[in-house]
Design an enzyme around this catalytic site. Structure first.
Site, PDB file in Angstrom:
ATOM      1  N   LYS A 129       0.833  -1.204   0.000  1.00  0.00           N
ATOM      2  CA  LYS A 129       0.000   0.000   0.000  1.00  0.00           C
ATOM      3  C   LYS A 129       0.872   1.260   0.000  1.00  0.00           C
ATOM      4  O   LYS A 129       0.613   2.213  -0.744  1.00  0.00           O
ATOM      5  CB  LYS A 129      -0.920   0.003   1.216  1.00  0.00           C
ATOM      6  CG  LYS A 129      -1.869  -1.186   1.326  1.00  0.00           C
ATOM      7  CD  LYS A 129      -2.944  -1.156   0.285  1.00  0.00           C
ATOM      8  CE  LYS A 129      -4.042  -2.179   0.581  1.00  0.00           C
ATOM      9  NZ  LYS A 129      -3.585  -3.584   0.591  1.00  0.00           N
ATOM     10  N   LYS A 164      -9.002   1.752   3.609  1.00  0.00           N
ATOM     11  CA  LYS A 164      -8.512   0.378   3.622  1.00  0.00           C
ATOM     12  C   LYS A 164      -7.359   0.218   4.607  1.00  0.00           C
ATOM     13  O   LYS A 164      -6.583   1.155   4.835  1.00  0.00           O
ATOM     14  CB  LYS A 164      -8.079  -0.067   2.225  1.00  0.00           C
ATOM     15  CG  LYS A 164      -7.107   0.835   1.500  1.00  0.00           C
ATOM     16  CD  LYS A 164      -6.957   0.362   0.049  1.00  0.00           C
ATOM     17  CE  LYS A 164      -6.091   1.293  -0.766  1.00  0.00           C
ATOM     18  NZ  LYS A 164      -6.003   0.874  -2.187  1.00  0.00           N
ATOM     19  N   ARG A 214      -4.488  -4.567 -13.368  1.00  0.00           N
ATOM     20  CA  ARG A 214      -3.220  -5.111 -12.918  1.00  0.00           C
ATOM     21  C   ARG A 214      -2.235  -5.033 -14.080  1.00  0.00           C
ATOM     22  O   ARG A 214      -2.383  -5.716 -15.090  1.00  0.00           O
ATOM     23  CB  ARG A 214      -3.398  -6.557 -12.451  1.00  0.00           C
ATOM     24  CG  ARG A 214      -2.096  -7.341 -12.227  1.00  0.00           C
ATOM     25  CD  ARG A 214      -1.147  -6.697 -11.213  1.00  0.00           C
ATOM     26  NE  ARG A 214      -1.747  -6.435  -9.936  1.00  0.00           N
ATOM     27  CZ  ARG A 214      -1.866  -7.342  -8.969  1.00  0.00           C
ATOM     28  NH1 ARG A 214      -1.443  -8.572  -9.159  1.00  0.00           N
ATOM     29  NH2 ARG A 214      -2.414  -7.003  -7.806  1.00  0.00           N
ATOM     30  N   ARG A 229      -9.762  -5.789 -13.676  1.00  0.00           N
ATOM     31  CA  ARG A 229     -10.611  -6.571 -12.772  1.00  0.00           C
ATOM     32  C   ARG A 229     -11.843  -5.718 -12.454  1.00  0.00           C
ATOM     33  O   ARG A 229     -11.748  -4.737 -11.714  1.00  0.00           O
ATOM     34  CB  ARG A 229      -9.815  -6.953 -11.532  1.00  0.00           C
ATOM     35  CG  ARG A 229      -8.612  -7.842 -11.871  1.00  0.00           C
ATOM     36  CD  ARG A 229      -7.563  -7.855 -10.815  1.00  0.00           C
ATOM     37  NE  ARG A 229      -6.986  -6.534 -10.624  1.00  0.00           N
ATOM     38  CZ  ARG A 229      -6.108  -6.242  -9.650  1.00  0.00           C
ATOM     39  NH1 ARG A 229      -5.712  -7.182  -8.823  1.00  0.00           N
ATOM     40  NH2 ARG A 229      -5.627  -5.026  -9.532  1.00  0.00           N
ATOM     41  N   ARG A 237     -15.278  -3.302  -5.131  1.00  0.00           N
ATOM     42  CA  ARG A 237     -13.959  -3.905  -5.269  1.00  0.00           C
ATOM     43  C   ARG A 237     -13.875  -4.728  -6.554  1.00  0.00           C
ATOM     44  O   ARG A 237     -14.772  -5.504  -6.859  1.00  0.00           O
ATOM     45  CB  ARG A 237     -13.654  -4.814  -4.070  1.00  0.00           C
ATOM     46  CG  ARG A 237     -13.698  -4.111  -2.736  1.00  0.00           C
ATOM     47  CD  ARG A 237     -13.647  -5.086  -1.591  1.00  0.00           C
ATOM     48  NE  ARG A 237     -14.812  -5.982  -1.588  1.00  0.00           N
ATOM     49  CZ  ARG A 237     -14.954  -7.018  -0.765  1.00  0.00           C
ATOM     50  NH1 ARG A 237     -14.007  -7.305   0.116  1.00  0.00           N
ATOM     51  NH2 ARG A 237     -16.033  -7.776  -0.826  1.00  0.00           N
ATOM     52  N   ASP A 277      -1.214  -1.638  -9.622  1.00  0.00           N
ATOM     53  CA  ASP A 277      -2.673  -1.511  -9.698  1.00  0.00           C
ATOM     54  C   ASP A 277      -3.009  -0.095 -10.130  1.00  0.00           C
ATOM     55  O   ASP A 277      -2.584   0.882  -9.487  1.00  0.00           O
ATOM     56  CB  ASP A 277      -3.314  -1.835  -8.358  1.00  0.00           C
ATOM     57  CG  ASP A 277      -3.269  -3.319  -8.033  1.00  0.00           C
ATOM     58  OD1 ASP A 277      -2.908  -4.112  -8.931  1.00  0.00           O
ATOM     59  OD2 ASP A 277      -3.589  -3.692  -6.892  1.00  0.00           O
ATOM     60  N   GLU A 285      -1.758   0.930  -5.999  1.00  0.00           N
ATOM     61  CA  GLU A 285      -0.929   0.028  -5.201  1.00  0.00           C
ATOM     62  C   GLU A 285       0.232  -0.467  -6.039  1.00  0.00           C
ATOM     63  O   GLU A 285       0.169  -0.470  -7.276  1.00  0.00           O
ATOM     64  CB  GLU A 285      -1.730  -1.190  -4.697  1.00  0.00           C
ATOM     65  CG  GLU A 285      -2.775  -0.871  -3.655  1.00  0.00           C
ATOM     66  CD  GLU A 285      -3.414  -2.132  -3.060  1.00  0.00           C
ATOM     67  OE1 GLU A 285      -2.827  -3.224  -3.200  1.00  0.00           O
ATOM     68  OE2 GLU A 285      -4.495  -2.008  -2.460  1.00  0.00           O
ATOM     69  N   ASN A 287       2.320  -3.999  -6.015  1.00  0.00           N
ATOM     70  CA  ASN A 287       2.368  -5.344  -5.444  1.00  0.00           C
ATOM     71  C   ASN A 287       3.714  -6.001  -5.757  1.00  0.00           C
ATOM     72  O   ASN A 287       4.111  -6.076  -6.920  1.00  0.00           O
ATOM     73  CB  ASN A 287       1.237  -6.187  -6.018  1.00  0.00           C
ATOM     74  CG  ASN A 287      -0.127  -5.633  -5.644  1.00  0.00           C
ATOM     75  OD1 ASN A 287      -0.682  -5.994  -4.621  1.00  0.00           O
ATOM     76  ND2 ASN A 287      -0.666  -4.743  -6.462  1.00  0.00           N
TER      77      ASN A 287
END
Length: 318
Positions: A129, A164, A214, A229, A237, A277, A285, A287
């Site tokens: 994050k 979050k 992604r 997504r 979400r 993201d 984000e 990852n």
């Protein structure tokens, strides 16, 4: 080459969509040997260095019983990590204390001669994050705080926000608060635990309706397709784990701009594989633990992501 994967239990793999499985399959296709273990199997002693109880496996090509193990348990023996050509760290989140300890054992293995991807120190230095804070030119309005009053002020300014936890995964613990502020106090209390826990707050991005994209970056270079997504059934979400629908699509000009700016920076720090993201034009984000979506992109777009990853891994070991 002899490659060791540190991952979740092999018996839990969903091979039809698992990115680690796709990596293994491509490595075996090229003639490389594969072994696997879990973080709990790592052992260190001064006389031996970092070792692990490893499973030497061969992929069978069958959906059930997808691997064959030689030798069968309990005849396995401890193997030194430095004796493998590469260690691929693919343990899924959460990034908890045990994950943290595993990165220290892997960093010790590096001192003993092992090559680990992604680098353990880089995994620790890029919490998924908070890593976006280094690149504010690509993010939307974002607040990181423990202070409930600061969260309320952020909501008063932006009117529609996402809250979050910093240690969430798969969309876990994500809340949306609209203009009416309904349940904002209760959500703050739930997430920040009366000021004991830091939370991230971001302005809601309506472009989530077109998907939480992604964007994979391998060896500092973007995969030319991302997986959007898309939230389903009234969900906010897009995470696949939260029921989102994955749709592969070419990178937009903005996706590519973000990936080409950030990718080389992170690759230079030892992050061979990164999953960015992106919602609309905004990075949300970064990852680094075990980015996924290899098989979804390959199946839908025809681009072999696993082959690109193994190319980069082989090049890193030259």
């Amino acid at each position: 080459m002899n490659i060791l994967f540190i991952a979740d239990p092999l018996e839990t793999f969903k091979t039809y969509k698992d990115s680690t499985f796709a990596m293994m399959r491509e490595l075996q296709r090229r003639g490389h040997r594969i072994a696997a273990c879990e973080p709990r199997h790592l052992v260190w002693q001064a006389t031996t260095g970092v070792q692990a109880h490893v499973r030497h496996i061969t992929l069978t090509g069958h959906e059930e019983r997808w691997f064959h193990e030689t030798p069968e348990p309990p005849l396995q023996r401890l193997a030194a990590l430095r004796d493998f050509d590469a260690i691929v760290m693919r343990k899924d989140p959460p990034f908890d204390s045990e994950y943290f300890y595993a990165t220290h054992l892997l960093e010790q293995a590096e001192r003993e001669g092992a090559q680990v991807f992604n680098k353990p120190r880089a995994l620790r230095d890029h919490p998924e994050k908070l890593a976006i804070l280094e690149f504010p030119q690509f993010t939307g309005p974002t607040l990181v705080t423990r202070d409930a009053l600061a969260v309320r002020a952020f909501h008063a300014e932006h009117r529609d926000i996402i809250l979050k936890p910093l240690d969430g995964m798969g969309g876990m613990g994500i809340f949306r608060v609209k203009d009416d502020g309904l349940n904002l106090g209760a959500i703050i209390e739930t997430l920040n635990r009366d000021g004991a826990q830091t939370v991230m707050v971001q302005k809601f991005l309506p472009a989530i309706a077109q998907g939480d994209k992604r964007v994979l970056v391998i060896g500092g270079k973007p995969v030319p397709y991302c997986l959007a997504r898309i939230p389903q059934g009234g969900e906010v979400r897009g995470n696949l784990a939260a029921g989102g629908k994955g749709v592969a699509q070419p990178l937009s000009a903005r996706d590519r701009e973000i990936a080409e700016a950030i990718g080389p920076v992170l690759a230079a720090r030892g992050l061979l594989l990164v999953g960015l993201d992106v919602i609309g034009d905004c990075l949300t984000e970064i990852n680094v633990t075990s980015p996924t979506c290899f098989q979804e992109i390959t199946d839908q777009a025809g681009f072999d992501v696993a082959a690109m990853f193994v190319d980069a891994l082989e090049q890193a070991l030259v």
